[in-house]
Design a protein around this motif. Structure first.
Motif, PDB file in Angstrom:
ATOM      1  N   TRP A  23     -14.704 -67.670-112.002  1.00 15.35           N
ATOM      2  CA  TRP A  23     -13.837 -68.639-112.748  1.00 15.35           C
ATOM      3  C   TRP A  23     -14.534 -69.129-114.020  1.00 15.35           C
ATOM      4  N   GLU A  31      -4.159 -67.313-111.193  1.00 15.77           N
ATOM      5  CA  GLU A  31      -5.101 -66.595-110.588  1.00 15.77           C
ATOM      6  C   GLU A  31      -6.447 -67.484-109.980  1.00 15.77           C
ATOM      7  N   GLY A  35      -7.230 -67.497-106.114  1.00 11.52           N
ATOM      8  CA  GLY A  35      -8.464 -67.093-105.759  1.00 11.52           C
ATOM      9  C   GLY A  35      -9.164 -68.135-104.757  1.00 11.52           C
ATOM     10  N   GLU A  48     -11.544 -61.225-104.227  1.00  8.92           N
ATOM     11  CA  GLU A  48     -11.444 -60.301-105.382  1.00  8.92           C
ATOM     12  C   GLU A  48     -10.697 -59.018-105.300  1.00  8.92           C
ATOM     13  N   LEU A  51      -7.022 -60.166-105.052  1.00  9.27           N
ATOM     14  CA  LEU A  51      -6.798 -60.525-106.408  1.00  9.27           C
ATOM     15  C   LEU A  51      -6.319 -59.103-106.837  1.00  9.27           C
ATOM     16  N   ARG A  55      -2.777 -58.051-108.467  1.00 10.43           N
ATOM     17  CA  ARG A  55      -2.691 -57.595-110.154  1.00 10.43           C
ATOM     18  C   ARG A  55      -1.987 -56.420-110.106  1.00 10.43           C
ATOM     19  N   LEU A  60       0.609 -61.529-109.606  1.00 11.03           N
ATOM     20  CA  LEU A  60      -0.114 -62.458-109.819  1.00 11.03           C
ATOM     21  C   LEU A  60       0.664 -63.457-110.773  1.00 11.03           C
ATOM     22  N   ASP A  61       1.712 -63.768-110.496  1.00  8.35           N
ATOM     23  CA  ASP A  61       2.627 -64.739-111.185  1.00  8.35           C
ATOM     24  C   ASP A  61       3.585 -65.483-110.120  1.00  8.35           C
TER      25      ASP A  61
END
Length: 228
Positions: A23, A31, A35, A48, A51, A55, A60-61
């Motif tokens: 971060w 994100e 996370g 990760e 994530l 992505r 990731l929205d």
């Protein structure tokens, strides 16, 4: 090397300043929030991977994630473990964002109000809430965890109580004695350095005391005869 908190943080910066941290200033707020939920009870590498899958799927929205079917979200975050529970936690967080008028409106709330709303959300505890406050909302909040207690107890430092709130109040007050450790970005850096040190040096088992700049002030290192 000083064993006061600013001195400890300076030593950690000297040892781990070049190590990557997930971060960073400017990280996408959504994100960071996702996370912070995915990393619960797992290693960051697993979070990760989840994530990355989100992505790649364009999820990731907040709107895109909300449009996913439950089974789709579960499949995407499977690498983070406990994927059914974490999918429900993400849905609860999306509901919180929607109720606040969107993610930006949520993160713009006064810090106390934002923290209260996060803690009222299913699946979000104090550590996760404070990660969101510090790293996503850029609020001056100290994040603490089990690594914090391990490091400072070994150094003979810390509050009398072992609750999350006691550790947070103590560490924030001690760090604030040095202006170099004030502000959201610097408090986030302090948390990052503590975690990095606990993972790479001050490990629960087989700690690498011989590599630690704090070993001369560490009772634990003295009791365990230094290097492991």
């Amino acid at each position: 090397m000083s064993a006061d908190v600013p001195g400890v943080l300076a030593a950690l910066e000297a040892m781990h300043g070049g190590r990557p941290w997930h971060w960073r200033p400017g990280a996408a707020p959504f994100e960071v929030c996702v996370g912070a939920i995915l990393v619960q009870n797992t290693a960051w590498a697993n979070a990760e991977r989840a994530l990355d899958r989100l992505r790649q799927a364009g999820a990731l929205d907040p709107a895109a994630m909300a449009a996913l079917e439950p089974a789709e979200l579960e499949a995407l975050i499977r690498p983070a473990g406990q994927f059914r529970q974490k999918a429900k936690k993400l849905r609860a967080f999306l509901d919180l964002c929607r109720a606040a008028g969107g993610l930006n409106s949520l993160l713009a709330l006064p810090a106390a109000d934002l923290r209260a709303r996060l803690l009222q959300t299913w699946g979000i505890g104090p550590e996760t809430a404070d990660c969101i406050l510090c790293y996503a909302a850029a609020r001056e909040v100290m994040v603490v965890d089990a690594y914090t207690a391990r490091l400072f107890r070994r150094l003979g430092l810390g509050p009398e109580a072992d609750s999350y709130d006691a550790w947070q109040r103590w560490l924030a007050a001690e760090a604030a004695a040095d202006p170099r450790w004030r502000g959201a970005e610097r408090l986030g850096r302090a948390h990052a350095l503590i975690v990095l040190h606990a993972k790479h040096c001050c490990r629960k088992r087989a700690p690498r005391c011989g590599e630690c700049l704090l070993r001369g002030r560490c009772a634990f290192a003295a009791e365990t005869s230094g290097p492991r």
